[in-house]
Scaffold this active site. Structure first.
Site, PDB file in Angstrom:
ATOM      1  N   SER A   1       0.462  -0.938   0.023  1.00 53.66           N
ATOM      2  CA  SER A   1       0.078   0.120  -0.286  1.00 53.66           C
ATOM      3  C   SER A   1       1.114   1.071   0.173  1.00 53.66           C
ATOM      4  CB  SER A   1      -0.467  -0.290   1.038  1.00 53.66           C
ATOM      5  OG  SER A   1      -1.827   1.246   1.060  1.00 53.66           O
TER       6      SER A   1
ATOM      7  N   THR B   1      -9.324  -0.992   2.621  1.00 53.14           N
ATOM      8  CA  THR B   1      -8.470  -1.276   0.839  1.00 53.14           C
ATOM      9  C   THR B   1      -9.525  -3.297   0.650  1.00 53.14           C
ATOM     10  OG1 THR B   1      -7.278  -1.422  -0.225  1.00 53.14           O
ATOM     11  CG2 THR B   1      -6.581  -1.479   1.523  1.00 53.14           C
TER      12      THR B   1
ATOM     13  N   LYS C   1     -13.854  -3.544   2.634  1.00 54.45           N
ATOM     14  CA  LYS C   1     -14.713  -2.978   2.014  1.00 54.45           C
ATOM     15  C   LYS C   1     -16.615  -2.841   2.307  1.00 54.45           C
ATOM     16  CE  LYS C   1     -11.301   0.300  -1.223  1.00 54.45           C
ATOM     17  NZ  LYS C   1     -11.426   0.353  -2.561  1.00 54.45           N
TER      18      LYS C   1
ATOM     19  N   ASN D   1     -20.101  -4.567 -19.101  1.00 53.61           N
ATOM     20  CA  ASN D   1     -19.372  -5.769 -18.634  1.00 53.61           C
ATOM     21  C   ASN D   1     -19.598  -7.260 -19.520  1.00 53.61           C
ATOM     22  OD1 ASN D   1     -17.695  -6.260 -15.992  1.00 53.61           O
ATOM     23  ND2 ASN D   1     -20.200  -7.537 -14.970  1.00 53.61           N
TER      24      ASN D   1
ATOM     25  N   LYS E   1     -24.560  -8.253 -14.059  1.00 52.62           N
ATOM     26  CA  LYS E   1     -24.239  -7.433 -13.119  1.00 52.62           C
ATOM     27  C   LYS E   1     -23.949  -5.845 -14.165  1.00 52.62           C
ATOM     28  CE  LYS E   1     -20.389  -8.791 -11.491  1.00 52.62           C
ATOM     29  NZ  LYS E   1     -18.768  -9.951 -11.433  1.00 52.62           N
TER      30      LYS E   1
HETATM   31  P1  ATR Z   1     -12.945  -4.856  -8.031  1.00 53.15           P
HETATM   32  O1  ATR Z   1     -13.327  -5.033  -6.779  1.00 53.15           O
HETATM   33  O2  ATR Z   1     -12.075  -5.089  -8.485  1.00 53.15           O
HETATM   34  O3  ATR Z   1     -14.016  -4.475  -9.095  1.00 53.15           O
HETATM   35  P2  ATR Z   1     -14.558  -7.976  -8.811  1.00 53.15           P
HETATM   36  O4  ATR Z   1     -15.893  -6.561  -7.610  1.00 53.15           O
HETATM   37  O5  ATR Z   1     -14.467  -8.650  -8.540  1.00 53.15           O
HETATM   38  O6  ATR Z   1     -14.015  -6.073  -8.362  1.00 53.15           O
HETATM   39  O7  ATR Z   1     -14.940  -6.905 -10.140  1.00 53.15           O
HETATM   40  C1  ATR Z   1     -14.076  -7.388 -11.566  1.00 53.15           C
HETATM   41  C2  ATR Z   1     -14.757  -6.974 -12.731  1.00 53.15           C
HETATM   42  O8  ATR Z   1     -13.459  -6.645 -13.693  1.00 53.15           O
HETATM   43  C3  ATR Z   1     -15.946  -7.421 -13.161  1.00 53.15           C
HETATM   44  O9  ATR Z   1     -16.443  -6.682 -13.501  1.00 53.15           O
HETATM   45  C4  ATR Z   1     -15.849  -8.500 -14.325  1.00 53.15           C
HETATM   46  O10 ATR Z   1     -16.014  -8.412 -14.692  1.00 53.15           O
HETATM   47  P3  ATR Z   1     -17.786 -10.268 -14.298  1.00 53.15           P
HETATM   48  O11 ATR Z   1     -18.175  -9.387 -14.043  1.00 53.15           O
HETATM   49  O12 ATR Z   1     -17.703  -9.869 -16.058  1.00 53.15           O
HETATM   50  O13 ATR Z   1     -16.616 -10.898 -14.244  1.00 53.15           O
HETATM   51  C5  ATR Z   1     -14.131  -7.660 -14.392  1.00 53.15           C
HETATM   52  N1  ATR Z   1     -13.362  -8.614 -15.443  1.00 53.15           N
HETATM   53  C6  ATR Z   1     -12.287  -9.021 -14.366  1.00 53.15           C
HETATM   54  N2  ATR Z   1     -11.374 -10.100 -15.449  1.00 53.15           N
HETATM   55  C7  ATR Z   1     -12.032  -9.111 -16.841  1.00 53.15           C
HETATM   56  C8  ATR Z   1     -11.414  -9.607 -17.818  1.00 53.15           C
HETATM   57  N3  ATR Z   1     -10.218 -10.408 -19.202  1.00 53.15           N
HETATM   58  N4  ATR Z   1     -12.128  -9.088 -19.303  1.00 53.15           N
HETATM   59  C9  ATR Z   1     -13.675  -8.122 -18.542  1.00 53.15           C
HETATM   60  N5  ATR Z   1     -13.765  -8.033 -17.993  1.00 53.15           N
HETATM   61  C10 ATR Z   1     -12.784  -8.728 -16.231  1.00 53.15           C
END
Ligand code: ATR
Length: 269
Positions: free
Chosen positions: A13, A62, A66, A152, A157
């Site tokens: 961090s 963090t 959260k 997304n 979602k």
């Molecule tokens: P954060 O707190 O970082 O937002 P999260 O709540 O786990 O973490 O959400 C991750 C986000 O990144 C989601 O929108 C995920 O898409 P999905 O809902 O389809 O899983 C997106 N994400 C992660 N890897 C991805 C990738 N390679 N391509 C597109 N979207 C991705």
């Protein structure tokens, strides 16, 4: 005064460094530590209660805590309510905790002040629908964009967030037309992957912004620029901006972010 950031992992961090640079601007002396907490709600609750029982002045939260912090705080700002997540805990006179969320403020501050990008009447596309995306929607909407679309990889979602915030959801494949600002709030950048959106959406795009940051331009920035984005930015300024907003909530002093971003950028290289 003592401050801390709770997380797991937390060794990486940059918050202590950022807040010490803010304190130097204020000519104040503060302590700001990292607190590693076991990844379960009980351990998080115990750590927070212990910190504030020992006169903690305020705390950042963090990943992955959260949402736990949201559940723990007795009071919430409207921003935290909209985000369903808390990154800033503020102790109240009666011993209760107010939970706020400054992530979106940090993003808006970086966009409008550091990058001189006015959001009013702009067409905004937000990629991702996880916690990071949800945390920034309300502050972005408060800047009165002309259009706000969320997309997304898992469409349901995005639809859920669209219903909550009265915005429009599209699938990646449906995306077409022009956006002034495209924000990457997916966690794909962590592993160097870029959301599979049609490359044409970057033509005419004024700014492609990745909420992730790294020493080199992120994979998203490297994808956006040759496909037509006029400018790209990573999220280092957002990180400093959210910290500045927390600092102001605790200490009623608004730090300058530009010199702190410059100092951190220098260290990244
Ligand atoms: P954060 O707190 O970082 O937002 P999260 O709540 O786990 O973490 O959400 C991750 C986000 O990144 C989601 O929108 C995920 O898409 P999905 O809902 O389809 O899983 C997106 N994400 C992660 N890897 C991805 C990738 N390679 N391509 C597109 N979207 C991705």
């Amino acid at each position: 005064m003592n401050y801390t950031v709770f997380g797991n992992p937390i060794a990486h961090s940059k918050s202590p460094k950022i807040h010490q640079l803010f304190a130097a601007q204020e000519h104040a002396t503060i302590e700001y530590t990292r607190t590693l907490v076991d990844d379960n709600p009980q351990a998080f609750q115990a750590a927070v209660q212990q910190f504030f029982a020992q006169n903690g002045g305020g705390a950042n939260v963090t990943l992955p805590f959260k949402q736990h912090a949201y559940a723990l705080a007795q009071h919430h700002s409207p921003r935290a309510q909209a985000a369903g997540a808390v990154n800033t805990l503020i102790s109240q006179a009666d011993g209760t905790l107010l939970g706020d969320n400054t992530d979106g403020l940090g993003l808006v501050q970086d966009l409008t002040q550091n990058l001189q990008f006015s959001l009013k009447d702009k067409r905004i596309l937000l990629l991702g629908a996880g916690g990071a995306a949800r945390g920034v929607i309300l502050p972005l909407l408060e800047c009165q964009p002309a259009q706000f679309i969320i997309a997304n990889r898992s469409p349901e979602k995005a639809q859920a967030l669209a219903a909550q915030f009265h915005i429009q959801a599209q699938t990646f494949a449906e995306l077409s037309g022009c956006f002034d600002l495209i924000i990457n709030a997916t966690s794909g950048s962590v592993s160097g992957s870029v959301p599979e959106v049609p490359p044409q959406i970057f033509s005419g795009c004024q700014l492609a912004y990745d909420m992730f940051y790294s020493a080199q331009p992120t994979a998203f920035m490297q994808f956006a620029a040759p496909n037509g984005a006029a400018h790209t930015s990573d999220g280092l300024g957002m990180l400093v901006g959210q910290a500045a907003a927390s600092y102001q909530l605790w200490r009623n002093f608004a730090p300058q972010t530009a010199p702190v971003i410059a100092a951190l950028r220098k260290e990244l290289h």
